[in-house]
Design an enzyme around this catalytic site. Structure first.
Site, PDB file in Angstrom:
ATOM      1  CD  GLU A   1      -2.827  -1.335   2.279  1.00 35.75           C
ATOM      2  OE1 GLU A   1      -4.048  -1.387   2.141  1.00 35.75           O
ATOM      3  OE2 GLU A   1      -2.267  -1.461   3.373  1.00 35.75           O
TER       4      GLU A   1
ATOM      5  CB  CYS B   1       7.332  -5.804   8.428  1.00 38.42           C
ATOM      6  SG  CYS B   1       8.743  -5.125   9.330  1.00 38.42           S
TER       7      CYS B   1
ATOM      8  CB  CYS C   1       3.012  -2.808  13.398  1.00 39.55           C
ATOM      9  SG  CYS C   1       3.132  -2.565  11.618  1.00 39.55           S
TER      10      CYS C   1
ATOM     11  CB  CYS D   1       6.171  -3.702  15.951  1.00 39.73           C
ATOM     12  SG  CYS D   1       7.842  -3.225  15.512  1.00 39.73           S
TER      13      CYS D   1
ATOM     14  CB  CYS E   1       2.941   7.123   3.462  1.00 38.55           C
ATOM     15  SG  CYS E   1       3.370   5.890   4.692  1.00 38.55           S
TER      16      CYS E   1
ATOM     17  CB  CYS F   1       0.510   5.156  11.597  1.00 40.83           C
ATOM     18  SG  CYS F   1       1.064   6.755  11.165  1.00 40.83           S
TER      19      CYS F   1
END
Ligand code: SAH
Ligand code: SF4
Length: 382
Positions: free
Chosen positions: A92, A112, A119, A116, A105, A347
């Site tokens: 995205e 990933c 996230c 985390c 962004c 975010c």
């Protein structure tokens, strides 16, 4: 034979490629400008490019775009694209318009590996690194698509800032990242100043040091906790590169950084990292005694919840109280405005359609994250 993707090259790389075709550097510069400044993908349309070069490129090279799966516009003007990167993976990209700037962004990986806790991308697991061409295709597409949509005059730019804060950990995809950054900065490319290109990292210490040498741009560090035990839990990479090492790398980075401060991002998690004591510990961490003060700004991010995190957003009053502790001690602290959350573009909400790397039992417990939320679905790009 697969075609060479010209979006994979920075200007030096393109010059080397063109040299291999027997062409001089200034031809590569012309080609580079057609691609990045004019958004051209068709060699035939590059009218001032020597016919001999156009002929050589046809059939051997291409400007390879990413396939657009969806384009969504938020009520606040934020636009999110979901791009197909093959193999069941999608990434995205989010455009955030403000009065004085347009920020893109950009994603650096499908998924990933850092994982985390707070996230959504981290919860998806890691699928693969994006290539330089795939990182740049996001900017290339967004800039030229928006120019068209917004009816910009020739030469006018839409995107003034790039933040590597989409999906993925950019410093775990260093080899592809650096040429992409160079194209963003190149006067023949997007011509962005180093201060307007930000790499955000969860703290890959050796790569912070390399970036300082190879391509110093603005640096944002995702801190989220003022002590090692808490950060170990929230950002697992902390077990490898603990806070003392991370902060030392930030100090070294400042010697070459285009800005004279580091931005620390701190996601506010209810009852986890948001007390006044945490704020005081954060102060102690970055202020230190006397000349050891680390020049920085703190950006508090209201947590964007997603079901499987099991975490909650801190109350507004708590975020304000936390900010006040920092501000009263002279630390520049801002609270990030949440943008585009009606289209899951805020975010940590970027989930894509990343191939699921977690086991089936975990997967069954999941609540799917809708790609299209309560928002306008625009026509797919042509
Ligand atoms: N991997 C890099 C860049 C991508 S994440 C990094 O971690 O810095 C971009 C920012 O979004 C980071 O500061 C990250 O901590 C934050 N973020 C991730 N999940 C979030 C969530 N659910 N709510 C709010 N911010 C989040
Ligand atoms: Fe990866 Fe950044 Fe998300 Fe952590 S916050 S899982 S490093 S994308």
């Amino acid at each position: 034979m697969s075609l060479v993707n010209l979006l994979d090259f920075d200007l030096d790389g393109l010059a080397a490629y063109c040299e291999g075709l027997g062409e001089k550097r200034f031809r590569a510069t012309q080609l580079f400008r057609w691609i990045h400044q004019k958004g051209a993908a068709d060699f035939g349309a590059m009218t001032d490019l020597a016919k001999s070069l156009r002929d050589k490129l046809a059939g051997t090279a291409e400007v390879r775009p990413l396939a657009v799966l969806t384009e969504q516009a938020s009520a606040d003007g934020t636009i999110k694209w979901l791009f197909d990167v093959g193999g069941g993976n999608a990434v995205e990209t989010v455009f955030i318009p403000e009065d004085d700037r347009g920020t893109l962004c950009v994603s650096s990986q499908a998924g990933c590996a850092v994982g985390c806790r707070f996230c959504s991308t981290g919860h998806q697991g890691f699928s693969r690194n994006l290539t330089t061409g795939e990182i740049l295709a996001q900017l290339w597409f967004a800039e030229h698509r928006l120019r068209e949509r917004l009816n910009m005059a020739p030469g006018e730019r839409v995107i003034s800032n790039v933040v590597m804060m989409g999906m993925g950990e950019p410093l775990q995809n260093y080899a592809a990242l650096v040429p992409a950054l160079k194209v963003m900065l190149d006067d023949h490319g997007y011509g962005l100043s180093r201060r307007r290109v930000t790499v955000s990292t969860s703290g890959v210490v050796p790569m912070i040091d390399r970036l300082r040498v190879d391509c110093p741009v603005a640096l944002a560090v995702s801190l989220h906790a003022p002590t090692d035990p808490l950060r170990d839990d929230l950002v697992p990479l902390n077990r490898k590169y603990p806070l003392a090492e991370l902060l030392a790398a930030c100090r070294r980075y400042l010697e070459a950084a285009p800005r004279d401060f580091i931005t620390f991002e701190y996601c506010m998690l209810d009852g986890v990292n948001d007390s006044d004591d945490h704020a005081r510990a954060l102060l102690a961490l970055v202020h230190g005694p006397g000349e050891h003060r680390l020049p920085c700004k703190i950006n508090l991010i209201p947590f964007n919840p997603f079901p499987e995190s099991g975490l909650l957003r801190s109350a507004r009053s708590r975020v304000l109280a936390f900010a006040k502790v920092l501000q009263d001690a002279g630390l520049v602290t801002t609270i990030r405005k949440t943008r585009g959350d009606d289209i899951d573009a805020a975010c940590g909400q970027l989930a894509g359609e990343v191939q699921d790397r977690t086991n089936a039992a975990q997967r069954r417990k999941r609540v799917p994250i809708p790609v299209v939320a309560a928002a306008t679905q625009l026509k797919p790009a042509p």
